[in-house]
Design a protein around this motif. Structure first.
Motif, PDB file in Angstrom:
ATOM      1  N   MET A   1      14.218  -4.944  13.465  1.00 20.79           N
ATOM      2  CA  MET A   1      13.689  -4.203  12.224  1.00 20.79           C
ATOM      3  C   MET A   1      13.170  -2.928  12.461  1.00 20.79           C
ATOM      4  SD  MET A   1      11.289  -5.986   9.224  1.00 20.79           S
ATOM      5  CE  MET A   1      10.060  -4.849   9.184  1.00 20.79           C
ATOM      6  N   ALA A   2      13.741  -2.008  11.665  1.00 26.49           N
ATOM      7  CA  ALA A   2      13.396  -0.911  11.774  1.00 26.49           C
ATOM      8  C   ALA A   2      11.898  -0.563  11.524  1.00 26.49           C
ATOM      9  CB  ALA A   2      13.932   0.065  10.545  1.00 26.49           C
ATOM     10  N   TYR A   3      11.331   0.553  12.025  1.00 23.84           N
ATOM     11  CA  TYR A   3       9.571   0.566  11.992  1.00 23.84           C
ATOM     12  C   TYR A   3       9.432   0.966  10.499  1.00 23.84           C
ATOM     13  CZ  TYR A   3       9.752   1.096  17.029  1.00 23.84           C
ATOM     14  OH  TYR A   3      10.045   0.808  18.324  1.00 23.84           O
ATOM     15  N   GLU A   4       8.259   0.858  10.008  1.00 20.96           N
ATOM     16  CA  GLU A   4       7.874   1.189   8.668  1.00 20.96           C
ATOM     17  C   GLU A   4       6.382   1.833   8.947  1.00 20.96           C
ATOM     18  OE1 GLU A   4       8.039  -2.118   5.964  1.00 20.96           O
ATOM     19  OE2 GLU A   4      10.365  -2.510   6.147  1.00 20.96           O
ATOM     20  N   VAL A   5       6.078   2.494   7.811  1.00 22.28           N
ATOM     21  CA  VAL A   5       4.660   3.013   7.806  1.00 22.28           C
ATOM     22  C   VAL A   5       3.799   2.093   7.273  1.00 22.28           C
ATOM     23  CG1 VAL A   5       3.127   4.994   7.098  1.00 22.28           C
ATOM     24  CG2 VAL A   5       5.504   5.533   7.558  1.00 22.28           C
ATOM     25  N   PRO A   6       2.798   1.465   7.916  1.00 21.14           N
ATOM     26  CA  PRO A   6       2.027   0.738   7.421  1.00 21.14           C
ATOM     27  C   PRO A   6       0.881   1.215   6.174  1.00 21.14           C
ATOM     28  CG  PRO A   6       1.100   1.282   9.349  1.00 21.14           C
ATOM     29  CD  PRO A   6       2.341   2.045   9.374  1.00 21.14           C
ATOM     30  N   PRO A   7       0.581   0.564   5.077  1.00 22.30           N
ATOM     31  CA  PRO A   7       0.134   0.962   4.180  1.00 22.30           C
ATOM     32  C   PRO A   7      -1.593   1.402   4.816  1.00 22.30           C
ATOM     33  CG  PRO A   7       0.281  -1.408   3.791  1.00 22.30           C
ATOM     34  CD  PRO A   7       1.008  -0.774   5.032  1.00 22.30           C
ATOM     35  N   LEU A   8      -2.118   2.296   4.318  1.00 21.46           N
ATOM     36  CA  LEU A   8      -3.736   2.577   4.706  1.00 21.46           C
ATOM     37  C   LEU A   8      -4.383   1.552   4.300  1.00 21.46           C
ATOM     38  CD1 LEU A   8      -4.302   6.377   3.499  1.00 21.46           C
ATOM     39  CD2 LEU A   8      -4.048   5.277   5.761  1.00 21.46           C
ATOM     40  N   PRO A   9      -5.310   1.091   5.086  1.00 25.05           N
ATOM     41  CA  PRO A   9      -6.081  -0.028   4.762  1.00 25.05           C
ATOM     42  C   PRO A   9      -7.350   0.268   3.880  1.00 25.05           C
ATOM     43  CG  PRO A   9      -6.458   0.589   6.987  1.00 25.05           C
ATOM     44  CD  PRO A   9      -5.583   1.385   6.352  1.00 25.05           C
ATOM     45  N   TYR A  10      -7.254   1.444   3.315  1.00 27.83           N
ATOM     46  CA  TYR A  10      -8.336   1.915   2.183  1.00 27.83           C
ATOM     47  C   TYR A  10      -7.684   3.014   1.300  1.00 27.83           C
ATOM     48  CZ  TYR A  10      -8.311   4.627   6.912  1.00 27.83           C
ATOM     49  OH  TYR A  10      -7.974   5.015   8.072  1.00 27.83           O
ATOM     50  N   ASP A  11      -8.483   3.611   0.608  1.00 22.73           N
ATOM     51  CA  ASP A  11      -7.965   4.557  -0.323  1.00 22.73           C
ATOM     52  C   ASP A  11      -7.705   5.879   0.386  1.00 22.73           C
ATOM     53  OD1 ASP A  11      -7.698   2.861  -2.514  1.00 22.73           O
ATOM     54  OD2 ASP A  11      -9.604   3.366  -3.434  1.00 22.73           O
ATOM     55  N   TYR A  12      -7.058   6.771  -0.273  1.00 18.71           N
ATOM     56  CA  TYR A  12      -6.645   8.079   0.439  1.00 18.71           C
ATOM     57  C   TYR A  12      -7.755   9.003   0.581  1.00 18.71           C
ATOM     58  CZ  TYR A  12      -1.637   7.426   0.690  1.00 18.71           C
ATOM     59  OH  TYR A  12      -0.133   6.735   0.936  1.00 18.71           O
ATOM     60  N   ASN A  13      -8.715   8.833  -0.367  1.00 16.68           N
ATOM     61  CA  ASN A  13      -9.921   9.540  -0.520  1.00 16.68           C
ATOM     62  C   ASN A  13     -11.188   8.865   0.005  1.00 16.68           C
ATOM     63  OD1 ASN A  13     -10.633   7.710  -2.380  1.00 16.68           O
ATOM     64  ND2 ASN A  13     -10.962   9.019  -4.202  1.00 16.68           N
ATOM     65  N   ALA A  14     -10.997   7.541   0.647  1.00 13.49           N
ATOM     66  CA  ALA A  14     -11.976   6.772   1.042  1.00 13.49           C
ATOM     67  C   ALA A  14     -12.904   7.263   2.145  1.00 13.49           C
ATOM     68  CB  ALA A  14     -11.594   5.266   1.224  1.00 13.49           C
ATOM     69  N   LEU A  15     -12.210   8.291   2.897  1.00 11.97           N
ATOM     70  CA  LEU A  15     -12.858   8.789   4.356  1.00 11.97           C
ATOM     71  C   LEU A  15     -13.741  10.126   3.694  1.00 11.97           C
ATOM     72  CD1 LEU A  15     -10.175   7.918   7.053  1.00 11.97           C
ATOM     73  CD2 LEU A  15     -12.198   6.703   6.048  1.00 11.97           C
TER      74      LEU A  15
ATOM     75  N   ALA B   1       7.609  10.907   8.945  1.00 14.44           N
ATOM     76  CA  ALA B   1       8.687  11.614   9.765  1.00 14.44           C
ATOM     77  C   ALA B   1       8.725  10.939  11.186  1.00 14.44           C
ATOM     78  CB  ALA B   1       8.300  12.844   9.883  1.00 14.44           C
ATOM     79  N   TYR B   2       7.495  10.614  11.650  1.00 14.07           N
ATOM     80  CA  TYR B   2       7.755  10.038  12.884  1.00 14.07           C
ATOM     81  C   TYR B   2       8.552   8.725  12.860  1.00 14.07           C
ATOM     82  CZ  TYR B   2       3.931  13.131  14.605  1.00 14.07           C
ATOM     83  OH  TYR B   2       3.271  14.147  14.936  1.00 14.07           O
ATOM     84  N   VAL B   3       8.231   7.839  11.932  1.00 11.35           N
ATOM     85  CA  VAL B   3       9.011   6.833  11.677  1.00 11.35           C
ATOM     86  C   VAL B   3      10.428   6.915  11.480  1.00 11.35           C
ATOM     87  CG1 VAL B   3       9.426   4.838  10.113  1.00 11.35           C
ATOM     88  CG2 VAL B   3       7.036   5.207  10.870  1.00 11.35           C
ATOM     89  N   ASN B   4      10.867   7.790  10.682  1.00 11.41           N
ATOM     90  CA  ASN B   4      12.293   8.155  10.390  1.00 11.41           C
ATOM     91  C   ASN B   4      12.891   8.716  11.487  1.00 11.41           C
ATOM     92  OD1 ASN B   4      11.504   7.442   7.613  1.00 11.41           O
ATOM     93  ND2 ASN B   4      11.607   9.382   7.079  1.00 11.41           N
ATOM     94  N   ALA B   5      12.307   9.515  12.314  1.00 13.41           N
ATOM     95  CA  ALA B   5      13.022   9.981  13.412  1.00 13.41           C
ATOM     96  C   ALA B   5      13.192   8.749  14.562  1.00 13.41           C
ATOM     97  CB  ALA B   5      12.258  11.108  14.219  1.00 13.41           C
ATOM     98  N   ALA B   6      12.079   8.131  14.708  1.00 10.93           N
ATOM     99  CA  ALA B   6      12.264   7.166  16.052  1.00 10.93           C
ATOM    100  C   ALA B   6      13.355   6.061  15.256  1.00 10.93           C
ATOM    101  CB  ALA B   6      10.665   6.284  16.016  1.00 10.93           C
ATOM    102  N   ASN B   7      13.322   5.687  14.244  1.00 10.00           N
ATOM    103  CA  ASN B   7      14.465   4.675  13.816  1.00 10.00           C
ATOM    104  C   ASN B   7      15.865   5.256  13.960  1.00 10.00           C
ATOM    105  OD1 ASN B   7      12.454   2.842  13.055  1.00 10.00           O
ATOM    106  ND2 ASN B   7      12.433   3.456  10.882  1.00 10.00           N
ATOM    107  N   GLY B   8      15.952   6.719  13.739  1.00  8.53           N
ATOM    108  CA  GLY B   8      17.214   7.275  13.901  1.00  8.53           C
ATOM    109  C   GLY B   8      17.778   7.062  15.505  1.00  8.53           C
ATOM    110  N   LEU B   9      16.729   7.505  16.387  1.00  9.96           N
ATOM    111  CA  LEU B   9      16.877   7.553  17.687  1.00  9.96           C
ATOM    112  C   LEU B   9      17.506   6.242  18.294  1.00  9.96           C
ATOM    113  CD1 LEU B   9      13.867   9.988  18.752  1.00  9.96           C
ATOM    114  CD2 LEU B   9      16.407  10.293  19.431  1.00  9.96           C
ATOM    115  N   LEU B  10      16.550   5.140  17.844  1.00  9.55           N
ATOM    116  CA  LEU B  10      16.693   3.600  18.321  1.00  9.55           C
ATOM    117  C   LEU B  10      17.706   2.973  17.852  1.00  9.55           C
ATOM    118  CD1 LEU B  10      12.704   2.592  18.702  1.00  9.55           C
ATOM    119  CD2 LEU B  10      14.554   3.169  20.300  1.00  9.55           C
TER     120      LEU B  10
END
Ligand code: MN3
Length: 202
Positions: free
Chosen positions: A1-15, A34-43
């Motif tokens: 299965m292609a890689y996916e960006v996991p959802p953040l485990p908190y809100d974007y402003n939580a930190l 972008a890393y995920v898209n490129a890695a999937n393309g390469l693999l």
């Protein structure tokens, strides 16, 4: 299965105020994607496309030679950031406890000395990269890597890492990387670090 960006485990402003909302949006939604898209393309189309990212990064030498550098960078970027989001928490900060605290004190002398060495590795990393707390098979040590290299490719287990690419801190801290690392301790998710430590220290 292609890689996916996991959802953040908190809100974007939580930190906030340690890491600002805009940085989190750009870093997670744009850079990591972008890393995920490129890695999937390469693999895609290779026997490695369905392997866990850890296994790919542990076997870079076995990949087709024309893909090794790209996968090292792009799959490394995916793995590093997947870990990084989990190592931070709005409830973070403070100090490690229990066996992890004991191991840090044993390896570095004190928690403050550990923090000083970890920061130093990040500050001195020329250009882009990461500073890491790793388990090398016998104990805890600090390493820094360039670009998106992960210590797992050198047989070490990453337990905590800070992204010192400018995209991780520039909007809030501009050129002040040391200030970013100092503030970053306020969001470190020590229970998550301890979870990783317990798996390698058995
Ligand atoms: Mn980054």
């Amino acid at each position: 299965m292609a890689y996916e960006v996991p959802p953040l485990p908190y809100d974007y402003n939580a930190l906030e105020p340690t890491i600002d909302d805009q940085t989190m949006h750009l870093h997670h939604d744009k850079h990591h994607q972008a890393y995920v898209n490129a890695a999937n393309g390469l693999l895609e189309g290779t026997e490695w496309a369905d392997k866990p990212v850890e296994e790919v990064l542990q076997n870079l030498d076995s990949l087709p030679s024309d893909k090794q550098t790209g996968v090292r960078n792009q799959a490394g970027g995916h793995y590093n950031h997947s870990l990084f989001w989990e190592w931070m928490s709005p409830d973070g900060g403070g100090e490690p406890e229990g066996a992890l605290a004991d191991a840090i004190n044993s390896a570095f002398g004190s928690f403050d000395e550990f923090k000083a060495q970890f920061k130093d590795a990040g500050v001195k990393r020329f250009g882009s990269g990461w500073s890491w707390l790793v388990h090398d098979g016998s104990g805890l040590t600090i390493v820094s890597t360039a670009n998106q290299d992960n210590p797992i490719s050198d047989g070490k287990t990453p337990l905590l890492g800070v992204d010192v690419w400018e995209h991780a801190y520039y909007l809030t801290y501009q050129n002040r990387r040391p200030d970013y690392i100092d503030a970053w301790w306020n969001v470190v998710n020590w229970p998550k670090v301890a979870e990783g430590f317990s798996k390698v220290s058995g």
